[in-house]
Each structure stands twice: as structure tokens, then as C-alpha cells.
Design an enzyme around this catalytic site. Sequence first.
Site, PDB file in Angstrom:
ATOM      1  N   THR A 132       0.819  -1.205   0.000  1.00 33.56           N
ATOM      2  CA  THR A 132       0.000   0.000   0.000  1.00 33.56           C
ATOM      3  C   THR A 132       0.856   1.259   0.000  1.00 33.56           C
ATOM      4  OG1 THR A 132      -1.579   1.281   1.340  1.00 33.56           O
ATOM      5  CG2 THR A 132      -0.107  -0.183   2.521  1.00 33.56           C
ATOM      6  N   ASP A 133       0.284   2.362  -0.479  1.00 29.22           N
ATOM      7  CA  ASP A 133       0.977   3.645  -0.417  1.00 29.22           C
ATOM      8  C   ASP A 133       1.073   4.172   1.010  1.00 29.22           C
ATOM      9  OD1 ASP A 133      -1.708   4.280  -0.076  1.00 29.22           O
ATOM     10  OD2 ASP A 133      -1.797   5.735  -1.716  1.00 29.22           O
ATOM     11  N   GLU A 134       0.280   3.634   1.926  1.00 30.09           N
ATOM     12  CA  GLU A 134       0.259   4.156   3.287  1.00 30.09           C
ATOM     13  C   GLU A 134       1.571   3.927   4.028  1.00 30.09           C
ATOM     14  OE1 GLU A 134      -3.296   3.849   5.610  1.00 30.09           O
ATOM     15  OE2 GLU A 134      -4.484   3.280   3.874  1.00 30.09           O
ATOM     16  N   TYR A 158      -1.882  -0.178  11.050  1.00 29.38           N
ATOM     17  CA  TYR A 158      -2.027  -0.876   9.761  1.00 29.38           C
ATOM     18  C   TYR A 158      -0.831  -0.621   8.866  1.00 29.38           C
ATOM     19  CZ  TYR A 158      -3.210  -1.299   4.841  1.00 29.38           C
ATOM     20  OH  TYR A 158      -3.160  -1.583   3.492  1.00 29.38           O
ATOM     21  N   LYS A 162       2.155  -3.217   7.466  1.00 28.16           N
ATOM     22  CA  LYS A 162       2.458  -3.433   6.048  1.00 28.16           C
ATOM     23  C   LYS A 162       3.909  -3.063   5.744  1.00 28.16           C
ATOM     24  CE  LYS A 162       0.193  -4.610   3.091  1.00 28.16           C
ATOM     25  NZ  LYS A 162      -0.011  -5.969   2.528  1.00 28.16           N
TER      26      LYS A 162
END
Length: 353
Positions: A132-134, A158, A162
Site C-alpha cells: 500500500t501507499d500508506e 495498519y 504493512k
Amino acid sequence: MILVTGGAGFIGANFVLDWLAAHDEPVINLDKLTYAGNLENLASLKDDARHHFVQGDIGDQALVESLLAKHQPRAIINFAAESHVDRSIHGPDAFVATNVMGTFALLEAARGYYAGLNAAAQAEFRFLHVSTDEVYGSLTPDAPAFTESHPYQPNSPYSASKAGADHLVRAYHHTYGLPTLTTNCSNNYGPYQFPEKLIPLIIHNALAGRELPIYGDGSNVRDWLYVGDHCSGIRRVLEAGKPGEVYNIGGENEWTNIDIVRHICARLDAVKPDPAGSYDRLITFVTDRPGHDRRYAIDATRLRQELGWQPAENFATGIERTIAWYLANTEWVERVASGAYRDWVEQQYGVVP
């Protein structure tokens, strides 16, 4: 044959459906079937001999090892993850267990399997990890979009989990020579998305005449990627990506949350008007969540230039397809949006779903 993990969830199910629509190559689909995993997403494959579903956890290394030994897949595509930021704030332990320790167990199983392959099979094998970009953190309004070299600065349990998984994947390539690929995507939307995420939640609540909850002032910015385009990007990276590398997949469609909601309301006003008035009357601002990142944006230049990928949808066409799907599949939405999900939305937003 390929092994897909998390293939009954939103993105994983779309990937499996698209894969089998375009390929005859069979899929082993391993999914734990947590609240967001739904075999109904794969109902069209019920009698398809190319789809082999196994209920199980990526953290069960012995199970994964047995599947690898039995089916001898040429690739593993890892979608399995806990993925909702709000849930990670209330219960981070599940995110560490699945996203970090689960990925570790999957990598260990893959490492042993890879070591036992002959040279030709090793040259073909790939481990593709979907992220993810997060993991990159938050951008200021005028900052350039995230590239693959942007430092990791996760801000939620989260995204931290990741990021930990991404680092393990990188380490297994550099330490053990496992031919890994990592993709970092922007916010996905499209068919089969669990209605706790913004776009399906707004569509579902609007059609039911319920409040449309918006965090804070609604000015948080996200880069939106249609799920079918995400799946095509993953297929392209699997086909031609360089082992050990990272590829960003983004829609280059930046929208504030409030503008997204207003756009959905306007489209629903046009295609399914409510006699009570415009759907935007239902917009309700709620207390912002802790550590809410202000902006994400993905620079997908590398994927475009090196591998020739292009998204098929812009946001206008993608959201129109998405709304049409949800309008045509209201029974699916109602079955999903029940039980524990209803309790969760009330707890999180103070809004009865």
C-alpha cells in the site's frame, strides 16, 4: 499454476476473476475467510475446475508448505492482509499477526519451496507481495507524489504492519535470493469492496437514506485507483518485473474525501434520484480519527515507462462503473452489510448502519 493468498477479499477476488477471464492457468486460492473475505465474490467460479479454493491462514506455514508441494505453483501473489486503518487503531494485534507474522510464515514456506526447485523452475518462480501507499506516510499539499524511493514513514498500526511486511520481503530477496516483487498501490475502489471503506459505505448509506459520515473537515486527499487497473498492473509486474524491485501502482486521481462524497451523491441523484431530495443532504461530519494522514499520491512513472502499463479507467469512468455495479448488486451489499459489520460502523462512526 499460481497460488493467490487472500483471494476471497476485495482486491484478491477481483484479481482471481480477471485472471481466469484472461488465462487458462489454474489458481489455488488460499483465504482465511475473515469478515472481509467472502466466497460469494467468487460465486461465478463455483464449477470452474481452474479455481481451487482452500480455507486457511497464511500464518499456517505447514499448510502453505503442503499446498506448494502438492501444486508446484510458478508464483505466489500475496493479497492476504488486514487492511482497514480504523480497525487497526482499535485492535492492532490482528494486524501484526497477519501482516507481519503471516507474511513471515509465507516467506519461510516460499523459501523452502524455492530452494527445492530445479534451475529452470527457479528462474521462472516469483513471489509478488501486494502492499500500500500508506507505508510512505503522509504528504503535504504541494509535495511530489510518492515514488518507489520515498522513505517509509508509516503513521498507523495498519501501515506500520504493512511496512514491516515489505521490509521482510525485501530482506528475503537480498539475504536468500528469493525472487520477490513488491507493488505499492493507491486507494482502490470498485466491485466487491467491503462496505466499511469510504466509497461503498457512501453508496450503501445514501441508497438507504442514512447519514454519510465524513471524518474531520473532509479535506483529506487520496489517489484513487480502479481495482481492475490495479489487477492489470499486478499482472504486468508479475510478467515482466525485475526480481527484488518495487513498483508503484496509482490512478493519479487525487480527490478530497468531501469531493468524492459529493461526486457520488451527484451521480446517484442522476441515476437513482431520491424523492426526499439530493443525497448530499445526508452528509454528516464526524470526529476525525487519530493520526489521520492528510494526503497520499502515487507516482506510477516507473511502471508506465519500464513495463508499459496504463490504467484503463479515469475516475469519472471508474466511479460510474462502480456505482452501476452496486446498484445492480444490492442484495450482495445487504448480505455483507449485516451482523458484526453493522455493530462496527455504529461503534466507529456513531452512525447506525
